[in-house]
Design a protein around this motif. Structure first.
Motif, PDB file in Angstrom:
ATOM      1  N   ALA A 100       6.932  -9.064   4.594  1.00 33.65           N
ATOM      2  CA  ALA A 100       5.848  -8.366   4.170  1.00 33.65           C
ATOM      3  C   ALA A 100       6.270  -7.374   3.155  1.00 33.65           C
ATOM      4  CB  ALA A 100       4.967  -7.868   5.159  1.00 33.65           C
ATOM      5  N   VAL A 101       5.571  -7.130   2.017  1.00 33.31           N
ATOM      6  CA  VAL A 101       5.957  -5.984   1.158  1.00 33.31           C
ATOM      7  C   VAL A 101       4.854  -4.894   1.037  1.00 33.31           C
ATOM      8  CG1 VAL A 101       6.252  -5.380  -1.417  1.00 33.31           C
ATOM      9  CG2 VAL A 101       6.855  -7.543  -0.569  1.00 33.31           C
ATOM     10  N   ARG A 102       4.836  -3.930   1.604  1.00 33.14           N
ATOM     11  CA  ARG A 102       3.848  -2.796   1.452  1.00 33.14           C
ATOM     12  C   ARG A 102       3.844  -1.834   0.501  1.00 33.14           C
ATOM     13  NH1 ARG A 102       1.893   0.020   6.541  1.00 33.14           N
ATOM     14  NH2 ARG A 102       0.682   1.910   5.706  1.00 33.14           N
ATOM     15  N   GLY A 103       2.783  -1.646  -0.380  1.00 31.63           N
ATOM     16  CA  GLY A 103       2.527  -0.494  -1.235  1.00 31.63           C
ATOM     17  C   GLY A 103       1.870   0.579  -0.958  1.00 31.63           C
ATOM     18  N   GLY A 104       0.422   0.747  -0.913  1.00 32.68           N
ATOM     19  CA  GLY A 104      -0.384   1.627  -0.273  1.00 32.68           C
ATOM     20  C   GLY A 104      -0.811   1.323   1.212  1.00 32.68           C
ATOM     21  N   ASP A 140       6.042   4.883  -9.462  1.00 34.97           N
ATOM     22  CA  ASP A 140       6.643   4.311  -8.372  1.00 34.97           C
ATOM     23  C   ASP A 140       5.812   3.566  -7.419  1.00 34.97           C
ATOM     24  OD1 ASP A 140       9.164   5.104  -8.770  1.00 34.97           O
ATOM     25  OD2 ASP A 140       9.286   6.740  -7.354  1.00 34.97           O
ATOM     26  N   PRO A 141       6.290   2.462  -6.782  1.00 39.69           N
ATOM     27  CA  PRO A 141       5.440   1.525  -6.227  1.00 39.69           C
ATOM     28  C   PRO A 141       4.817   1.957  -4.745  1.00 39.69           C
ATOM     29  CG  PRO A 141       7.896   0.946  -5.733  1.00 39.69           C
ATOM     30  CD  PRO A 141       7.899   2.051  -6.646  1.00 39.69           C
ATOM     31  N   GLY A 142       5.102   3.089  -4.368  1.00 39.66           N
ATOM     32  CA  GLY A 142       4.458   3.595  -3.275  1.00 39.66           C
ATOM     33  C   GLY A 142       3.411   4.662  -3.500  1.00 39.66           C
ATOM     34  N   VAL A 169      -1.310   1.906  -5.790  1.00 40.26           N
ATOM     35  CA  VAL A 169      -1.179   1.383  -7.274  1.00 40.26           C
ATOM     36  C   VAL A 169      -0.659   0.176  -7.027  1.00 40.26           C
ATOM     37  CG1 VAL A 169      -0.080   1.772  -9.346  1.00 40.26           C
ATOM     38  CG2 VAL A 169      -0.949   3.824  -7.977  1.00 40.26           C
ATOM     39  N   ALA A 170       0.214  -0.235  -6.343  1.00 34.58           N
ATOM     40  CA  ALA A 170       0.832  -1.548  -6.502  1.00 34.58           C
ATOM     41  C   ALA A 170       0.095  -2.905  -6.298  1.00 34.58           C
ATOM     42  CB  ALA A 170       2.045  -1.406  -5.460  1.00 34.58           C
ATOM     43  N   GLY A 171      -0.423  -2.785  -4.930  1.00 33.21           N
ATOM     44  CA  GLY A 171      -1.349  -4.146  -4.815  1.00 33.21           C
ATOM     45  C   GLY A 171      -2.498  -4.158  -5.846  1.00 33.21           C
ATOM     46  N   GLY A 176      -5.197  -6.995 -10.369  1.00 30.24           N
ATOM     47  CA  GLY A 176      -6.099  -6.516 -11.421  1.00 30.24           C
ATOM     48  C   GLY A 176      -6.513  -5.038 -11.466  1.00 30.24           C
ATOM     49  N   GLY A 177      -7.381  -4.731 -10.590  1.00 30.41           N
ATOM     50  CA  GLY A 177      -7.882  -3.411 -10.247  1.00 30.41           C
ATOM     51  C   GLY A 177      -8.729  -2.608 -11.165  1.00 30.41           C
ATOM     52  N   PHE A 178     -10.076  -2.442 -10.615  1.00 23.65           N
ATOM     53  CA  PHE A 178     -11.005  -2.000 -11.595  1.00 23.65           C
ATOM     54  C   PHE A 178     -11.304  -0.515 -10.827  1.00 23.65           C
ATOM     55  CE2 PHE A 178     -14.878  -2.688  -9.387  1.00 23.65           C
ATOM     56  CZ  PHE A 178     -14.456  -4.004  -8.691  1.00 23.65           C
ATOM     57  N   LEU A 484       3.465 -13.595   2.087  1.00 22.94           N
ATOM     58  CA  LEU A 484       2.174 -12.865   2.461  1.00 22.94           C
ATOM     59  C   LEU A 484       1.490 -12.161   1.457  1.00 22.94           C
ATOM     60  CD1 LEU A 484       3.825 -11.424   5.960  1.00 22.94           C
ATOM     61  CD2 LEU A 484       1.874 -13.032   5.614  1.00 22.94           C
ATOM     62  N   ASN A 485       0.607 -12.769   0.976  1.00 26.99           N
ATOM     63  CA  ASN A 485      -0.425 -12.455  -0.204  1.00 26.99           C
ATOM     64  C   ASN A 485      -1.349 -13.444  -0.359  1.00 26.99           C
ATOM     65  OD1 ASN A 485       1.351 -14.547  -1.405  1.00 26.99           O
ATOM     66  ND2 ASN A 485       2.998 -13.088  -1.979  1.00 26.99           N
ATOM     67  N   GLN A 486      -2.119 -13.135  -1.482  1.00 28.95           N
ATOM     68  CA  GLN A 486      -3.160 -14.477  -1.453  1.00 28.95           C
ATOM     69  C   GLN A 486      -2.401 -15.500  -2.319  1.00 28.95           C
ATOM     70  OE1 GLN A 486      -5.860 -14.338  -0.294  1.00 28.95           O
ATOM     71  NE2 GLN A 486      -5.981 -12.339   0.404  1.00 28.95           N
TER      72      GLN A 486
HETATM   73  C1  LIG Z   1     -11.005   2.089   0.714  1.00 26.76           C
HETATM   74  C2  LIG Z   1     -10.323   0.998  -0.505  1.00 26.76           C
HETATM   75  C3  LIG Z   1     -11.176   1.324  -1.619  1.00 26.76           C
HETATM   76  C4  LIG Z   1     -10.724   0.115  -2.627  1.00 26.76           C
HETATM   77  N1  LIG Z   1     -11.224   0.399  -3.906  1.00 26.76           N
HETATM   78  C5  LIG Z   1     -10.917  -0.473  -4.912  1.00 26.76           C
HETATM   79  C6  LIG Z   1     -11.643  -0.318  -6.112  1.00 26.76           C
HETATM   80  O1  LIG Z   1     -11.936   0.763  -6.614  1.00 26.76           O
HETATM   81  N2  LIG Z   1     -11.028  -1.258  -7.392  1.00 26.76           N
HETATM   82  C7  LIG Z   1     -10.472  -2.437  -6.908  1.00 26.76           C
HETATM   83  O2  LIG Z   1     -10.158  -2.956  -7.751  1.00 26.76           O
HETATM   84  N3  LIG Z   1      -9.778  -2.605  -5.548  1.00 26.76           N
HETATM   85  C8  LIG Z   1     -10.081  -1.692  -4.577  1.00 26.76           C
HETATM   86  N4  LIG Z   1      -9.762  -1.571  -3.457  1.00 26.76           N
HETATM   87  C9  LIG Z   1      -8.929  -2.847  -3.046  1.00 26.76           C
HETATM   88  C10 LIG Z   1      -7.521  -2.760  -3.510  1.00 26.76           C
HETATM   89  O3  LIG Z   1      -7.350  -3.315  -4.937  1.00 26.76           O
HETATM   90  C11 LIG Z   1      -6.599  -4.044  -2.487  1.00 26.76           C
HETATM   91  O4  LIG Z   1      -6.598  -3.398  -1.188  1.00 26.76           O
HETATM   92  C12 LIG Z   1      -5.181  -3.628  -2.893  1.00 26.76           C
HETATM   93  O5  LIG Z   1      -4.362  -4.592  -2.280  1.00 26.76           O
HETATM   94  C13 LIG Z   1      -4.542  -2.225  -2.463  1.00 26.76           C
HETATM   95  O6  LIG Z   1      -3.308  -2.110  -2.916  1.00 26.76           O
HETATM   96  P1  LIG Z   1      -2.280  -1.480  -1.884  1.00 26.76           P
HETATM   97  O7  LIG Z   1      -0.813  -1.320  -2.665  1.00 26.76           O
HETATM   98  O8  LIG Z   1      -2.839  -0.358  -1.112  1.00 26.76           O
HETATM   99  O9  LIG Z   1      -2.025  -2.549  -0.915  1.00 26.76           O
HETATM  100  P2  LIG Z   1      -0.927  -3.338   0.327  1.00 26.76           P
HETATM  101  O10 LIG Z   1      -1.608  -3.595   1.519  1.00 26.76           O
HETATM  102  O11 LIG Z   1       0.085  -2.462   0.221  1.00 26.76           O
HETATM  103  O12 LIG Z   1      -0.495  -4.437  -0.638  1.00 26.76           O
HETATM  104  C14 LIG Z   1      -1.223  -5.608  -1.093  1.00 26.76           C
HETATM  105  C15 LIG Z   1      -0.912  -6.656  -1.575  1.00 26.76           C
HETATM  106  O13 LIG Z   1       0.128  -6.455  -2.585  1.00 26.76           O
HETATM  107  C16 LIG Z   1       1.306  -6.823  -2.203  1.00 26.76           C
HETATM  108  N5  LIG Z   1       2.363  -5.656  -2.624  1.00 26.76           N
HETATM  109  C17 LIG Z   1       2.368  -4.435  -2.493  1.00 26.76           C
HETATM  110  N6  LIG Z   1       3.071  -3.788  -3.071  1.00 26.76           N
HETATM  111  C18 LIG Z   1       3.770  -4.500  -3.830  1.00 26.76           C
HETATM  112  C19 LIG Z   1       5.047  -4.396  -4.773  1.00 26.76           C
HETATM  113  N7  LIG Z   1       5.318  -3.313  -5.085  1.00 26.76           N
HETATM  114  N8  LIG Z   1       5.420  -5.405  -5.212  1.00 26.76           N
HETATM  115  C20 LIG Z   1       5.105  -6.736  -4.993  1.00 26.76           C
HETATM  116  N9  LIG Z   1       3.826  -6.945  -3.790  1.00 26.76           N
HETATM  117  C21 LIG Z   1       3.415  -6.005  -3.384  1.00 26.76           C
HETATM  118  C22 LIG Z   1       1.193  -6.733  -0.521  1.00 26.76           C
HETATM  119  O14 LIG Z   1       2.358  -7.697  -0.085  1.00 26.76           O
HETATM  120  C23 LIG Z   1       0.018  -7.388  -0.493  1.00 26.76           C
HETATM  121  O15 LIG Z   1       0.144  -8.710  -0.521  1.00 26.76           O
HETATM  122  C24 LIG Z   1     -10.005  -0.860  -2.328  1.00 26.76           C
HETATM  123  C25 LIG Z   1      -9.362  -0.998  -1.112  1.00 26.76           C
HETATM  124  C26 LIG Z   1      -9.845  -0.075  -0.098  1.00 26.76           C
HETATM  125  C27 LIG Z   1      -9.262  -0.441   1.219  1.00 26.76           C
END
Ligand SMILES: Cc1cc2nc3c(=O)[nH]c(=O)nc-3n(C[C@H](O)[C@H](O)[C@H](O)COP(=O)(O)OP(=O)(O)OC[C@H]3O[C@@H](n4cnc5c(N)ncnc54)[C@H](O)[C@@H]3O)c2cc1C
Length: 490
Positions: A100-104, A140-142, A169-171, A176-178, A484-486
Motif C-alpha cells: 500500500a502507498v500512503r500519501g496523506g 514532496d509526496p507526504g 496532495v499525492a492521492g 484529479g483533485g478539485f 491497492l487503489n481504484q
Molecule cells: C476530509 C476530506 C476532504 C476532501 N476534500 C476533497 C476536495 O476538496 N477535493 C477533492 O478533489 N477531493 C477531496 N477529498 C478526496 C481526496 O482527493 C482523496 O481522499 C485522496 O485520495 C486523498 O489523497 P491522500 O494522499 O490524502 O490519500 P491516501 O489515502 O494517502 O492515498 C490515496 C490513494 O493514492 C495512492 N497514493 C498516495 N500517495 C501516492 C503516491 N505518492 N504515489 C502513488 N500513489 C499514491 C494511495 O495508494 C491510494 O490508493 C477529500 C477527502 C477527505 C477525507
C-alpha cells in the motif's frame, strides 16, 4: 522505532498473490500462500523508521483518516526520500508483499493501508520548494494542502488544492483533485507539470509533457496505478493572500428555493467564484443562532479569489437571495479559507461516502435533496452539491482525468462516532444515493469512490479512457504490483 527489535524479525504474511487473487485478476508469477519477511534486509537498505506491530507508534502509524478502516500491515516503511522508496519497492517485490502507498492517508476507501503487507509511507516527506519567478512548486509526496498553501502564499501564489487543508496532495492530485480555485485554474492534475515516479520494477522516471508522455497522461487522473510518485511539480497562479470567503447559512425550509436559485445562478457566475452547497444539521457553534443548533440547514461555502470589488459584485445575487440565518462571508487569508471547515473533518470517525456526477438539479432532484436533509441520520454528516465548469471544463482533455465537462457533483459524506451502530447511517446514505439515481450522469469522481467494485472504477473513467489505462497498466505494471487503489486491472 519503539520497542526492542529482534535481530531478524520474522513475520508471517500472505504474499501479494495470496490475497483474493481471483477477484483481482493477478498475473504475478508467484502463487505462494505465505512468506516470511526478513526485516533486517530492508533495514540495511533503508533510512527512516520501519514500524512493526510490536512498536509503540504502530497504532498511530497504521491508522488512516477514515476510522472505519482498521487494517494491520506487517511493516510500515516511513520513507525519507526517493532512494528508500526504490528500496521498499524492490524489497516488496523480492518478498512478494502486498504493497500500500500512503500519501496523506485521507482516501475514503482506505487504500493507503493494508492487512499484513508493506505500507510505503511517504507522510514524513513534507518539503515544498517554490520558484516564485517560474511560478512553480516542487512538492514532496507526504505534503498536505496546508503545507503547499503555506509556502506558496508567501509569494501570493497557489495551486488548486482541496477544501480541507489536511488532505494529502499525492492521492488527491493523482486522482484529479478539485477545490476553490478549480473553476479558475482547473483540477490539481491540470496544474501538474512533472513528477518523479518509482515504477513497479524499482526504476525512477521523470514524467512531463516531454518525458515519458504516456505515463504523464496516466498519472494525471489514473491514481497510484503506475508507480509511487516521489515528487510533484506544480504550476502556480496568483491568488490571495486574501480572498472573500465563508459560509452563509439558511434554514432547511429554504432548501428547495435555494437549490433552484443556485442551478440557475451558478452556470453563469464568475469563474473566480466557487460555491459548495452543504446540507447538514447546524453545528452547535457560537456563530450559528442557538435556536438552530442541531436543526437541518443549507449552507453555501463561498470563495471568491478575484479582485475585491468584483468579488462583492459577483456575490451580490447570492447574498440578496434571502435573509440568511447568518452570513460569515468576509475577506480572509486564503490559508484561513482553505482550513475553514477542517474542524468538521477530523480523522478518527466512521465514514461512508457515495458520490456521482449529476446531469443537473431538476425539480425532482431538488425534492429528493430537501427530503433527505430532513431525515439526515447523523449530526456529523453532510451532503454537498458542487458546481465546477469554467476552466475545469475548458482545459485540454489530455490526461486520464475524466468527466471534466460534467459540472455538477453530489457527494454524500456520512459520518458518525466510532462504536455507534452503523446501520441507520448506511441506510440513509443508500436511500439518498438511490433516490438521486434518476439524476445521475452514471459517472463518478475517482477520489470519492469507496471500495465499490470494478464497474464503478470503469464509471470513473468511461470506456475509452479505461481501455487506454489498461494498456498503460500492461506496459508499466503488468503484474498489478500497485493494486491497492481504484484498480486498473492489467
Ligand atoms: C476530509 C476530506 C476532504 C476532501 N476534500 C476533497 C476536495 O476538496 N477535493 C477533492 O478533489 N477531493 C477531496 N477529498 C478526496 C481526496 O482527493 C482523496 O481522499 C485522496 O485520495 C486523498 O489523497 P491522500 O494522499 O490524502 O490519500 P491516501 O489515502 O494517502 O492515498 C490515496 C490513494 O493514492 C495512492 N497514493 C498516495 N500517495 C501516492 C503516491 N505518492 N504515489 C502513488 N500513489 C499514491 C494511495 O495508494 C491510494 O490508493 C477529500 C477527502 C477527505 C477525507
Amino acid at each position: 522505532m519503539g520497542g526492542a527489535q529482534p535481530l531478524q524479525a520474522v513475520f508471517t504474511a500472505r504474499s501479494i498473490c495470496g490475497l483474493d487473487v481471483t477477484a483481482i485478476g493477478c498475473h504475478h508469477p508467484c502463487m505462494a500462500t505465505s512468506t516470511s519477511i526478513p526485516i533486517d534486509q530492508l533495514r540495511s537498505r533503508f533510512r527512516g523508521p520501519i514500524i512493526t506491530p510490536s512498536d509503540a507508534g504502530y497504532e498511530a502509524a497504521a491508522a488512516v483518516w477514515n476510522g472505519s478502516i482498521r487494517r494491520r500491515p506487517a511493516l510500515i516503511a516511513q520513507c525519507t526520500g526517493a532512494a528508500v522508496v526504490i528500496a521498499a519497492v524492490q524489497f516488496a517485490r523480492e518478498h512478494r508483499l502486498l504493497v500500500a502507498v500512503r500519501g496523506g492517508g485521507h482516501n475514503i476507501a482506505g487504500n493507503a493501508t493494508c492487512d499484513e503487507g508493506l505500507v510505503i509511507d511517504l507522510s514524513r516527506l513534507r518539503t515544498v520548494r517554490v520558484d516564485p519567478k517560474a511560478r512553480t512548486a516542487q512538492v514532496d509526496p507526504g505534503c498536505v494542502w496546508g503545507d503547499v498553501d503555506h509556502e506558496t502564499q508567501a509569494f501570493g501564489l497557489a495551486a488548486p488544492g482541496g477544501i480541507v487543508s489536511t488532505t494529502g496532495v499525492a492521492g488527491f492530485t493523482l486522482g484529479g483533485g478539485f477545490g476553490h480555485l478549480t473553476r479558475r485554474f482547473g483540477f490539481a492534475s491540470d496544474n501538474l507539470v512533472g513528477a518523479d515516479i518509482v515504477l513497479a520494477d524499482g526504476n525512477l522516471v521523470h514524467v512531463s509533457a516531454t518525458e515519458n508522455e504516456d505515463l504523464f497522461w496516466g498519472v494525471r487522473g489514473g491514481g497510484g496505478n503506475f508507480g509511487v510518485a516521489a515528487s510533484f511539480d506544480f504550476q502556480l497562479h496568483p491568488a490571495g493572500p486574501e480572498v472573500l470567503g465563508g459560509l452563509i447559512f439558511h434554514p432547511a425550509e429554504r432548501a428547495p428555493a435555494l437549490l433552484r436559485f443556485l442551478r440557475d445562478f451558478l452556470p453563469g457566475s464568475a469563474e473566480e467564484l466557487t460555491v459548495f452547497t452543504v446540507l447538514r444539521k447546524a453545528p452547535a457553534a457560537p456563530f450559528v443562532p442557538a435556536e438552530f443548533h442541531g436543526r437541518p440547514v443549507i449552507a453555501n461555502l463561498v470563495v471568491h479569489s478575484g479582485d475585491p470589488a468584483q468579488a462583492d459584485r459577483d456575490l451580490a445575487p447570492l447574498r440578496s437571495f434571502a435573509q440568511p440565518l447568518v452570513d460569515l462571508v468576509t475577506r480572509r487569508p486564503y490559508t484561513a479559507v482553505q482550513a475553514l471547515t477542517d474542524a468538521s473533518w477530523l480523522p478518527g470517525f466512521e465514514n461512508y461516502w457515495k458520490s456521482d456526477y449529476l446531469t443537473g438539479i431538476p425539480d425532482g432532484a431538488v425534492e429528493v435533496l430537501a427530503a433527505h436533509l430532513d431525515s439526515i441520520s447523523s449530526p456529523l454528516s453532510d451532503f454537498k452539491v458542487a458546481y465546477l465548469g469554467g476552466a475545469a471544463a475548458r482545459m485540454p482533455d489530455d490526461s486520464a482525468l475524466s468527466h471534466r465537462t460534467f459540472p455538477w457533483i453530489l457527494n454524500i459524506n456520512t459520518r458518525w462516532k466510532v462504536g455507534e451502530p452503523a446501520e441507520r447511517h448506511l441506510e440513509w446514505t443508500r436511500s439518498l444515493f438511490e433516490d438521486m439515481k434518476p439524476f445521475s450522469a452514471g459517472k463518478v469522481y475517482v477520489n470519492f469512490l469507496m471500495d465499490e467494485g470494478q464497474d464503478r472504477v470503469r464509471a470513473a473513467y468511461g470506456a475509452d479512457k479505461y481501455d487506454q489505462l489498461v494498456a498503460l497498466k500492461r506496459r508499466y505494471d503488468p503484474d498489478n504490483f500497485f493494486r491497492l487503489n481504484q484498480n486498473i486491472r492489467p
